[in-house]
Design a protein around this motif. Structure first.
Motif, PDB file in Angstrom:
ATOM      1  N   UNK A   1      -7.824   8.255   7.848  1.00  0.00           N
ATOM      2  CA  UNK A   1      -7.583   7.566   6.590  1.00  0.00           C
ATOM      3  C   UNK A   1      -6.641   8.453   5.787  1.00  0.00           C
ATOM      4  N   UNK A   2      -5.459   7.960   5.490  1.00  0.00           N
ATOM      5  CA  UNK A   2      -4.370   8.767   4.941  1.00  0.00           C
ATOM      6  C   UNK A   2      -4.094   8.369   3.499  1.00  0.00           C
ATOM      7  N   UNK A   3      -4.073   9.360   2.621  1.00  0.00           N
ATOM      8  CA  UNK A   3      -3.887   9.132   1.190  1.00  0.00           C
ATOM      9  C   UNK A   3      -2.510   9.628   0.780  1.00  0.00           C
ATOM     10  N   UNK A   4      -1.665   8.690   0.379  1.00  0.00           N
ATOM     11  CA  UNK A   4      -0.297   9.014  -0.062  1.00  0.00           C
ATOM     12  C   UNK A   4      -0.324   9.394  -1.537  1.00  0.00           C
ATOM     13  N   UNK A   5       0.567  10.311  -1.965  1.00  0.00           N
ATOM     14  CA  UNK A   5       0.582  10.701  -3.391  1.00  0.00           C
ATOM     15  C   UNK A   5       0.816   9.539  -4.343  1.00  0.00           C
ATOM     16  N   UNK A   6       1.390   8.431  -3.867  1.00  0.00           N
ATOM     17  CA  UNK A   6       1.646   7.289  -4.741  1.00  0.00           C
ATOM     18  C   UNK A   6       0.377   6.550  -5.134  1.00  0.00           C
ATOM     19  N   UNK A   7      -0.736   6.833  -4.425  1.00  0.00           N
ATOM     20  CA  UNK A   7      -1.980   6.099  -4.634  1.00  0.00           C
ATOM     21  C   UNK A   7      -2.266   5.117  -3.525  1.00  0.00           C
TER      22      UNK A   7
ATOM     23  N   UNK B   1     -15.547   0.158 -16.127  1.00  0.00           N
ATOM     24  CA  UNK B   1     -15.017  -1.214 -16.148  1.00  0.00           C
ATOM     25  C   UNK B   1     -14.467  -1.545 -14.764  1.00  0.00           C
ATOM     26  N   UNK B   2     -14.489  -2.826 -14.378  1.00  0.00           N
ATOM     27  CA  UNK B   2     -13.905  -3.211 -13.090  1.00  0.00           C
ATOM     28  C   UNK B   2     -12.397  -2.983 -13.084  1.00  0.00           C
ATOM     29  N   UNK B   3     -11.881  -2.565 -11.954  1.00  0.00           N
ATOM     30  CA  UNK B   3     -10.440  -2.400 -11.793  1.00  0.00           C
ATOM     31  C   UNK B   3     -10.032  -2.989 -10.453  1.00  0.00           C
ATOM     32  N   UNK B   4      -9.031  -3.823 -10.465  1.00  0.00           N
ATOM     33  CA  UNK B   4      -8.632  -4.538  -9.252  1.00  0.00           C
ATOM     34  C   UNK B   4      -7.999  -3.594  -8.233  1.00  0.00           C
ATOM     35  N   UNK B   5      -8.383  -3.788  -6.978  1.00  0.00           N
ATOM     36  CA  UNK B   5      -7.760  -3.085  -5.854  1.00  0.00           C
ATOM     37  C   UNK B   5      -7.460  -4.119  -4.779  1.00  0.00           C
ATOM     38  N   UNK B   6      -6.418  -3.862  -3.996  1.00  0.00           N
ATOM     39  CA  UNK B   6      -6.069  -4.775  -2.915  1.00  0.00           C
ATOM     40  C   UNK B   6      -6.109  -4.040  -1.582  1.00  0.00           C
ATOM     41  N   UNK B   7      -6.713  -4.677  -0.577  1.00  0.00           N
ATOM     42  CA  UNK B   7      -6.719  -4.152   0.783  1.00  0.00           C
ATOM     43  C   UNK B   7      -6.149  -5.233   1.694  1.00  0.00           C
ATOM     44  N   UNK B   8      -5.161  -4.854   2.486  1.00  0.00           N
ATOM     45  CA  UNK B   8      -4.564  -5.779   3.445  1.00  0.00           C
ATOM     46  C   UNK B   8      -4.905  -5.314   4.856  1.00  0.00           C
ATOM     47  N   UNK B   9      -5.327  -6.225   5.702  1.00  0.00           N
ATOM     48  CA  UNK B   9      -5.588  -5.906   7.103  1.00  0.00           C
ATOM     49  C   UNK B   9      -4.364  -6.270   7.924  1.00  0.00           C
ATOM     50  N   UNK B  10      -3.901  -5.323   8.723  1.00  0.00           N
ATOM     51  CA  UNK B  10      -2.723  -5.540   9.562  1.00  0.00           C
ATOM     52  C   UNK B  10      -3.030  -5.146  10.995  1.00  0.00           C
ATOM     53  N   UNK B  11      -2.249  -5.659  11.906  1.00  0.00           N
ATOM     54  CA  UNK B  11      -2.374  -5.285  13.318  1.00  0.00           C
ATOM     55  C   UNK B  11      -1.362  -4.184  13.604  1.00  0.00           C
ATOM     56  N   UNK B  12      -1.808  -2.995  14.021  1.00  0.00           N
ATOM     57  CA  UNK B  12      -0.866  -1.903  14.272  1.00  0.00           C
ATOM     58  C   UNK B  12       0.009  -2.202  15.487  1.00  0.00           C
TER      59      UNK B  12
ATOM     60  N   UNK C   1       3.008  16.776  -1.710  1.00  0.00           N
ATOM     61  CA  UNK C   1       4.398  16.856  -2.146  1.00  0.00           C
ATOM     62  C   UNK C   1       4.544  18.083  -3.041  1.00  0.00           C
ATOM     63  N   UNK C   2       5.775  18.345  -3.464  1.00  0.00           N
ATOM     64  CA  UNK C   2       5.980  19.460  -4.386  1.00  0.00           C
ATOM     65  C   UNK C   2       5.177  19.259  -5.673  1.00  0.00           C
ATOM     66  N   UNK C   3       4.986  17.994  -6.064  1.00  0.00           N
ATOM     67  CA  UNK C   3       4.329  17.709  -7.339  1.00  0.00           C
ATOM     68  C   UNK C   3       2.812  17.899  -7.285  1.00  0.00           C
ATOM     69  N   UNK C   4       2.176  17.561  -6.168  1.00  0.00           N
ATOM     70  CA  UNK C   4       0.703  17.590  -6.149  1.00  0.00           C
ATOM     71  C   UNK C   4       0.134  18.726  -5.312  1.00  0.00           C
TER      72      UNK C   4
END
Length: 268
Positions: free
Chosen positions: A260-266, A239-250, A113-116
């Motif tokens: 593997x696509x990395x969005x600027x939002x994280x 320190x541990x930090x929580x992350x969530x992964x959801x599996x979906x059917x495309x 994006x313009x920001x990153x």
């Protein structure tokens, strides 16, 4: 220590060159590399969750990328990618070939994006100097290559050509099996104390074991590495930090080719 008791039972005693705390992917990898390269003769590894129901390794996305911001990480990734290409052969045991880690080289895509954009393009300069195969895509090229992406707020992307993702659980299983064949002992108990003498960690104790370490104690506890380090009186800011992964059917098989696509939002 021979007479010391935890839980009322005598401790099993053993001395090894290296004691490792943590049986996720990092611990068995350290054990394998130490033993296969002749850097030590004996290793013991403590793992409190031997079926890995709660381990970070088995629950991770398994991304493999060269697109880092430091030359050291890029060098480690370069070594790793070559290693994973021949992983099954390298992890072969008397029982047959090592696990198939399902390495899918779909690439890694960082969206700009313009920001990153300025920061990520500077990183791309370093990555190219370090020999990383990548493409710089403007917004138009990004839309052509990946038409399902919404690109109205994007100025482009950095695409790592040799990157992708694999099955982290099978990687851990391969390292564990091979390390055990090479002589590593796996102890299915929680490490509860690290003994320190003259500023050096010399032993690990669990409920039923005391394992002396002639050369080193390795902290391979991942997100809990800070907690383990405190057993030895060392402050490590992890320190541990929580992350969530959801599996979906495309919606279609077209998504099988997506990186593997990395969005600027994280979000990735």
């Amino acid at each position: 220590y021979a007479s010391e008791q935890l839980g009322g039972d005598p401790l099993e005693q053993r001395n090894v060159d290296v004691a490792i705390i943590g049986g996720g992917v990092m611990g068995p990898s350290v054990a394998y590399h130490l033993l296969s390269q002749g850097l030590c003769e004996s290793v013991a590894l403590f793992e409190q969750d031997p079926v890995h129901m709660h381990s970070s390794t088995g629950l991770s996305a398994g991304g493999i990328r060269h697109l880092f911001s430091s030359a050291v990480n890029i060098a480690l990734a370069t070594y790793s990618v070559k290693f994973y290409e021949g992983f099954s052969e390298a992890m072969a045991t008397d029982g047959g070939p090592g696990p198939d880690v399902a390495f899918r080289r779909n690439g890694y895509l960082f969206l700009l994006t313009q920001q990153n954009a300025q920061a990520l393009l500077r990183r791309a300069d370093l990555q190219e100097r370090e020999g990383v195969a990548l493409e710089r895509l403007d917004a138009s090229a990004l839309k052509t290559r990946f038409p399902e992406l919404e690109t109205a707020d994007l100025v482009g992307g950095i695409f790592g050509l040799r990157d992708g993702f694999l099955d982290p659980y099978q990687v851990m299983r391969g390292f564990s099996q091979k390390a055990q064949e090479l002589g590593a002992q796996f102890i299915s108990e929680r490490a509860e104390a690290i003994e320190v003498e003259a500023g050096r960690a010399v032993a690990v104790r669990s409920q039923g074991w005391r394992v002396g370490a002639r050369l080193a104690v390795v902290d391979a506890a991942g997100a809990w590495a800070g907690e383990v380090a405190r057993m030895a009186g060392v402050d490590v800011p992890v320190v541990p930090q929580s992350r969530q992964i959801y599996q979906v059917i495309p919606p279609s098989s077209d998504f099988d080719r997506y990186p593997l696509t990395v969005d600027p939002s994280g979000f990735y």
